[in-house]
Each structure stands twice: as structure tokens, then as C-alpha cells.
Design a protein around this motif. Structure first.
Motif, short mmCIF file in Angstrom:
data_model
loop_
_atom_site.label_atom_id
_atom_site.label_comp_id
_atom_site.label_asym_id
_atom_site.label_seq_id
_atom_site.Cartn_x
_atom_site.Cartn_y
_atom_site.Cartn_z
N ILE A 240 -35.45 -31.03 23.61
CA ILE A 240 -36.54 -30.05 23.68
C ILE A 240 -37.61 -30.52 24.66
O ILE A 240 -38.13 -29.73 25.45
CB ILE A 240 -37.15 -29.82 22.28
N PHE A 241 -37.93 -31.81 24.63
CA PHE A 241 -38.93 -32.36 25.54
C PHE A 241 -38.49 -32.20 27.00
O PHE A 241 -39.30 -31.92 27.88
CB PHE A 241 -39.15 -33.85 25.23
N MET A 242 -37.17 -32.36 27.27
CA MET A 242 -36.66 -32.29 28.64
C MET A 242 -36.46 -30.85 29.12
O MET A 242 -36.21 -30.62 30.30
CB MET A 242 -35.32 -33.03 28.74
N THR A 243 -36.57 -29.88 28.23
CA THR A 243 -36.32 -28.48 28.59
C THR A 243 -37.37 -27.97 29.58
O THR A 243 -38.56 -28.18 29.39
CB THR A 243 -36.32 -27.59 27.33
N LYS A 244 -36.91 -27.31 30.62
CA LYS A 244 -37.80 -26.74 31.63
C LYS A 244 -37.51 -25.26 31.82
O LYS A 244 -36.46 -24.77 31.42
CB LYS A 244 -37.60 -27.47 32.97
N ARG A 245 -38.44 -24.58 32.45
CA ARG A 245 -38.21 -23.17 32.78
C ARG A 245 -37.00 -23.03 33.70
O ARG A 245 -36.13 -22.19 33.48
CB ARG A 245 -39.43 -22.58 33.50
N ASN A 246 -36.99 -23.83 34.75
CA ASN A 246 -35.88 -23.80 35.72
C ASN A 246 -34.89 -24.91 35.38
O ASN A 246 -35.01 -26.04 35.85
CB ASN A 246 -36.41 -23.95 37.15
N GLN A 247 -33.93 -24.58 34.55
CA GLN A 247 -32.95 -25.55 34.09
C GLN A 247 -31.76 -25.59 35.03
O GLN A 247 -31.50 -24.66 35.78
CB GLN A 247 -32.47 -25.18 32.69
N SER A 248 -31.01 -26.69 34.94
CA SER A 248 -29.72 -26.73 35.62
C SER A 248 -28.79 -25.72 34.94
O SER A 248 -29.02 -25.32 33.79
CB SER A 248 -29.12 -28.13 35.55
N LYS A 249 -27.77 -25.33 35.62
CA LYS A 249 -26.89 -24.26 35.17
C LYS A 249 -26.30 -24.52 33.79
O LYS A 249 -26.16 -23.60 32.97
CB LYS A 249 -25.76 -24.06 36.19
N TYR A 250 -25.97 -25.79 33.51
CA TYR A 250 -25.25 -26.09 32.28
C TYR A 250 -26.11 -26.81 31.23
O TYR A 250 -25.58 -27.26 30.22
CB TYR A 250 -24.02 -26.96 32.60
N PHE A 251 -27.42 -26.91 31.46
CA PHE A 251 -28.26 -27.65 30.53
C PHE A 251 -28.18 -27.07 29.11
O PHE A 251 -27.91 -27.78 28.14
CB PHE A 251 -29.72 -27.64 31.00
N ALA A 252 -28.41 -25.77 28.98
CA ALA A 252 -28.37 -25.14 27.66
C ALA A 252 -26.95 -24.77 27.26
O ALA A 252 -26.49 -25.09 26.16
CB ALA A 252 -29.26 -23.90 27.63
N SER A 253 -26.23 -24.10 28.18
CA SER A 253 -24.92 -23.54 27.83
C SER A 253 -23.85 -24.60 27.58
O SER A 253 -22.85 -24.32 26.93
CB SER A 253 -24.44 -22.59 28.92
N PHE A 254 -24.06 -25.83 28.08
CA PHE A 254 -23.09 -26.89 27.80
C PHE A 254 -23.70 -28.03 27.02
O PHE A 254 -23.25 -28.37 25.92
CB PHE A 254 -22.46 -27.42 29.10
N TRP A 255 -24.76 -28.65 27.56
CA TRP A 255 -25.28 -29.87 26.94
C TRP A 255 -25.95 -29.60 25.59
O TRP A 255 -25.71 -30.33 24.62
CB TRP A 255 -26.26 -30.57 27.89
N VAL A 256 -26.78 -28.57 25.50
CA VAL A 256 -27.42 -28.26 24.21
C VAL A 256 -26.37 -27.83 23.19
O VAL A 256 -26.41 -28.26 22.03
CB VAL A 256 -28.50 -27.18 24.38
N GLU A 257 -25.42 -27.02 23.62
CA GLU A 257 -24.37 -26.58 22.70
C GLU A 257 -23.40 -27.70 22.33
O GLU A 257 -22.60 -27.55 21.41
CB GLU A 257 -23.60 -25.39 23.31
N SER A 258 -23.49 -28.83 23.04
CA SER A 258 -22.66 -29.99 22.70
C SER A 258 -23.25 -30.82 21.57
O SER A 258 -22.57 -31.69 21.02
CB SER A 258 -22.47 -30.89 23.94
N ILE A 259 -24.52 -30.58 21.22
CA ILE A 259 -25.19 -31.40 20.21
C ILE A 259 -24.47 -31.36 18.86
O ILE A 259 -24.31 -32.40 18.21
CB ILE A 259 -26.67 -31.02 20.10
N PRO A 260 -24.01 -30.19 18.37
CA PRO A 260 -23.23 -30.21 17.12
C PRO A 260 -21.98 -31.06 17.20
O PRO A 260 -21.61 -31.75 16.23
CB PRO A 260 -22.88 -28.73 16.91
N LEU A 261 -21.32 -31.06 18.36
CA LEU A 261 -20.13 -31.90 18.55
C LEU A 261 -20.52 -33.38 18.53
O LEU A 261 -19.81 -34.22 17.96
CB LEU A 261 -19.45 -31.55 19.86
#
Length: 274
Positions: A240-261
Motif C-alpha cells: 500500500i505504501f508503494m502504491t502510486k497513481r501511475n503504476q507499472s502495468k503489472y503492479f496491481a494485476s499481478f503483484w498485488v493479486e499474488s499476495i494470497p499465493l
């Protein structure tokens, strides 16, 4: 390399990654509630999540979803149909109590995806409200359903775990809300639009802190669970601290969604070596 990129894009676009996140959270529930997970339920949710997410993403209007012109989307559609068939096979083995819970969750998902309210196409267009509905569905799916599948009791610890899962998913949705600021219409009134990016990140951090400390309200709290949720909370706060308005393409759709794994893998290691 190009072929690998295409496979990876399909992996994300066909909702396989997010479905694996659901799958992982189901097994995390097995550790945190000390129950055996029904394999048929786990695979029903894996394949069902793929088909459900693709339906929501690529058109909740039947005509739009059936008549697909783009070849790439046709492949996703065909893959989704295979997943529907696989989920129905596993659904056959589920007890009636689980089906009652699934019915409630399907109703909530329908409220999210289908036009039910005047002045809005669906509850996805209700901005800040939608993330609470999504978190509620994920909490019910990954905590309550596994308990119902083994005909278990909805005890105090189950409800605490459900509340914790609700807060965890809400916190994990914060990077997505901030990412979508550039695309969301002003009238949606999402959390970042209402309160700003900084306050939304503070909100997500407070949710994560509450998620961790609720663990102490459970009747049974093994050190392994406490350690796992503590490390998970640190990771979520850092993201959450590293989250920015202009994110890299896979920040949310891959890395954040990887947290449950990541959490599932962490619990596997902790419980194996404890």
C-alpha cells in the motif's frame, strides 16, 4: 520471448491469476481455522472464479458476451466455457448446505454485475460501495463456504476469520482503486476521488492493522497463525505504501493479486517447520 509474453498476457486476461488467488485463500482458511478443505469445493471455486470474472470483465450483457468478434476474446470465451463445465462437475459433489451459501454469494455477485438500481447500470458504478461488496463476496467465498462444505459449525472463530478476510480484501483493493483513478469517471465517487490518494492509503493501512489485531479475539490462536498474519500484514502495508497513481502495468494485476499465493506458501512453510 514473444510467445511467453502472449502466454502471460492470456494468464492475466483470462482471470487465471485472480482465480488462483481465490484458490490460495481457501487453503489459507484451512490453516487458520484448522479444518480440512473439500477438494471439490476448492476446484469448483477455481474454475468458477475464472468463468465468473471473465463474464464480468468482458460483458455482462448476454448478447455482448456471446457474439464476440475479436479472436483473442473468443479464445478467452472458449476457455471460460471449459471452466464452467469443470466447475459444474465439481459442484455435483457439494453438499446442500454449501449450495445455499453459493446461492447467496451468486446473488451478491449478480448485484455487482447486473443492472438492478435506477440511475446506475450496476453496483460496479456505485464507486466506493463496490469494493465493500467485492470484499464481502470474497470473504464469504473463501471462509464461510469451506466451513459449510465440511458441514462445520459457523463458530465465533469462523466469524472472526470472515471479518478478517473482509478487511484483508478491502486493503488489497486499495492499489486497484488508486490505479483506476485515471480511468474512473468523477461521478463514481471512489475512495481516492472522495478522500485523496494519501488518505486512501492510510485507510488501507488501518484496515491491515485491524486485520492483524483481530486475530487475538479468536478462541484458538496458534503461534504459526500469528506469525503468518503478522508477516502478511507487513507485506500488505508495504505494498500500500508503494502504491502510486501511475503504476507499472503489472503492479496491481499481478503483484498485488499474488499476495494470497504468497500467504499460502508462507503458511505451508511455517506449519511444516514449526
Amino acid at each position: 520471448m514473444k510467445r511467453l509474453r502472449l502466454v502471460f498476457a492470456f494468464y492475466l486476461d483470462a482471470s487465471i491469476h485472480v482465480a488462483l488467488a481465490v484458490f490460495a485463500l481457501v487453503f489459507c482458511t484451512g490453516y487458520t481455522l484448522h479444518i480440512l478443505i473439500d477438494g471439490h469445493l476448492a476446484y469448483f471455486l477455481l474454475f468458477g472464479s475464472i468463468s465468473c470474472y471473465n463474464f464480468v470483465k468482458y460483458g455482462v450483457e448476454a448478447e455482448k458476451y456471446i457474439r464476440v468478434a475479436n479472436r483473442y476474446h473468443k479464445n478467452i470465451q472458449f476457455f471460460s466455457l471449459i471452466c464452467v463445465a469443470l466447475s459444474m462437475y465439481h459442484a455435483f459433489f457439494l453438499p446442500v448446505t454449501t449450495w445455499l451459501g453459493i446461492g447467496v454469494l451468486v446473488l451478491l455477485t449478480g448485484l455487482y454485475a447486473l443492472p438492478v438500481m435506477p440511475g446506475a447500470k450496476n453496483l460496479r458504478n456505485w464507486g466506493g460501495f463496490k469494493i465493500f461488496l467485492v470484499a464481502l463476496v470474497w470473504a464469504g467465498t473463501t471462509v464461510v463456504l469451506p466451513v459449510l462444505a465440511i458441514r462445520g459449525e459457523l463458530s465465533w472463530d469462523v466469524w472472526i476469520e470472515t471479518l478478517q478476510r473482509f478487511l484483508l480484501v478491502l486493503a488489497l483493493l486499495v492499489p486497484f482503486e488508486i490505479r483506476d483513478l485515471r480511468y474512473d469517471r468523477p461521478e463514481l465517487r471512489t475512495l481516492p476521488q472522495r478522500f485523496g490518494v494519501a488518505n486512501t492509503k492510510i485507510f488501507g493501512t488501518l484496515l491491515t492493522v485491524a486485520f492483524f489485531f483481530l486475530t487475538f479475539l479468536k478462541d484458538i490462536v496458534p503461534l504459526q497463525e500469528l506469525a503468518g498474519k503478522g508477516l502478511l500484514s507487513l507485506v500488505v502495508c508495504a505494498v500500500i505504501f508503494m502504491t502510486k497513481r501511475n503504476q507499472s502495468k503489472y503492479f496491481a494485476s499481478f503483484w498485488v493479486e499474488s499476495i494470497p499465493l504468497f500467504w499460502w506458501g508462507m503458511l505451508l512453510v511455517i506449519y511444516k517447520w514449526a
